[in-house]
Design an enzyme around this catalytic site. Structure first.
Site, PDB file in Angstrom:
ATOM      1  N   SER A 147       3.648  38.443   6.226  1.00 21.36           N
ATOM      2  CA  SER A 147       3.942  39.419   5.180  1.00 21.36           C
ATOM      3  C   SER A 147       2.837  39.427   4.123  1.00 21.36           C
ATOM      4  O   SER A 147       1.696  39.764   4.433  1.00 21.36           O
ATOM      5  CB  SER A 147       5.322  39.128   4.585  1.00 21.36           C
ATOM      6  OG  SER A 147       5.783  40.196   3.806  1.00 21.36           O
ATOM      7  N   ASP A 223      12.771  45.049  11.339  1.00 20.57           N
ATOM      8  CA  ASP A 223      12.300  44.603  10.028  1.00 20.57           C
ATOM      9  C   ASP A 223      12.605  45.683   8.992  1.00 20.57           C
ATOM     10  O   ASP A 223      12.131  46.818   9.098  1.00 20.57           O
ATOM     11  CB  ASP A 223      10.791  44.351  10.097  1.00 20.57           C
ATOM     12  CG  ASP A 223      10.238  43.638   8.874  1.00 20.57           C
ATOM     13  OD1 ASP A 223      10.686  43.938   7.752  1.00 20.57           O
ATOM     14  OD2 ASP A 223       9.336  42.791   9.040  1.00 20.57           O
ATOM     15  N   HIS A 256      12.431  40.309   9.549  1.00 16.99           N
ATOM     16  CA  HIS A 256      11.319  39.786   8.760  1.00 16.99           C
ATOM     17  C   HIS A 256      11.426  38.283   8.503  1.00 16.99           C
ATOM     18  O   HIS A 256      10.603  37.710   7.802  1.00 16.99           O
ATOM     19  CB  HIS A 256      11.290  40.526   7.413  1.00 16.99           C
ATOM     20  CG  HIS A 256       9.982  40.504   6.691  1.00 16.99           C
ATOM     21  ND1 HIS A 256       8.863  41.183   7.135  1.00 16.99           N
ATOM     22  CD2 HIS A 256       9.596  39.896   5.537  1.00 16.99           C
ATOM     23  CE1 HIS A 256       7.858  41.006   6.292  1.00 16.99           C
ATOM     24  NE2 HIS A 256       8.276  40.220   5.316  1.00 16.99           N
TER      25      HIS A 256
END
Length: 277
Positions: A147, A223, A256
């Site tokens: 991320s 996600d 995620h």
């Protein structure tokens, strides 16, 4: 360098360490896994940069990398994501301030005194690893991240051609100039001049001529941040235009979280091992 903890794992040593950083002006904590090795061996190093709200502990506790690192003989280094402390400026939001350094060198007050994660990760911590861990072969480095840390991994590799033989990312923020997280962070740390943001945007760096030999990116199609924040299609377009070999895998049903990262961590370590031999 102070040793906080050391534990044997898969024949190697998982350590957590702390030092006083001249770059951030704070104590910084990081973890290092050194796999089993013969005396006198020199082992390649894989950097892992974490995402928003994380410390070194998230991947250390949940990343499930040690078995693969032991099998491939790779040192795994996980820094923190920002400076921390009572005297370090912070913000009430979870996506800015402590825990959200975005791997930039801030230029705006009050952030510029401590939030210098670009210099910390690119310069100070590698020098410390080279000095304190004689087993580390700093001529063979790879980098990955998740991320915000995926953003960090991509931009650091693109700005430092030749340093990293292996580059990969989990659900990276590929273009901070074009997503809410990035606009907030870069605007807050660097000011309103978007030209100053360009060195911190992977797609912009590629468009400006930066290159990678190859790139592995994994994302989950479940996600929640995929469309608004991550925008992998922008990276795909940039790599296609630049001729960068991109392996972009959309993993069905994954989100995620660290369940996603742990599932595909061994793949990323194998990807690195192939290039770090």
């Amino acid at each position: 360098m102070e040793t906080i903890s050391q534990n044997k794992a898969y024949g190697g040593v998982q350590g957590v360490y702390r030092h006083r950083s001249a770059t951030t002006g704070t104590d910084m904590t990081f973890s290092v896994y050194v796999p089993p090795h013969e005396e006198g061996a020199r082992l390649p190093v894989l950097w892992y940069l974490s995402g928003l709200t994380c410390t070194h502990a998230n991947v250390t506790d949940k990343g499930e990398y040690r078995r693969a690192c032991a099998e491939h003989g790779i040192i795994f280094v996980a820094p923190d994501t920002s400076p921390r402390g009572d005297d370090v400026p912070d913000d009430d939001a979870w996506d800015f301030g402590q825990g959200a350094g975005f791997y930039v060198d801030a230029t705006q007050d009050p952030w510029s005194a401590n939030f210098r994660m670009r210099s910390y990760v690119e310069d100070e911590l590698p020098a410390l690893i080279a000095r304190e861990f004689a087993v580390a072969d700093m001529s063979r480095q790879g980098i990955t991240g998740h991320s915000m840390g995926g953003h960090g991994a991509l931009t650091i590799a693109l700005r430092n051609p030749g340093r990293f033989r292996s580059v990969s990312a989990f659900a990276p923020i590929v273009s901070p100039l074009n997503c809410p997280w990035g606009v907030k962070a870069l605007g807050g740390y660097l000011g309103s001049d978007r030209a100053a943001w360009m060195p911190y945007d992977a797609c912009a760096l590629i468009a400006d001529g930066a290159r990678l030999d190859a790139l592995l990116v994994d994302l989950g199609d479940a996600d929640a941040f995929l469309r608004e924040q991550l925008k992998p299609e922008l990276l795909q377009q940039a790599c296609e235009a630049a001729g960068i070999p991109l392996t972009l895998r959309m993993q069905r049903g994954y989100d995620h979280s660290y369940y996603f990262i742990a599932t595909f961590m061994a793949d990323h370590i194998a990807w690195a091992a192939e290039r770090l031999r």
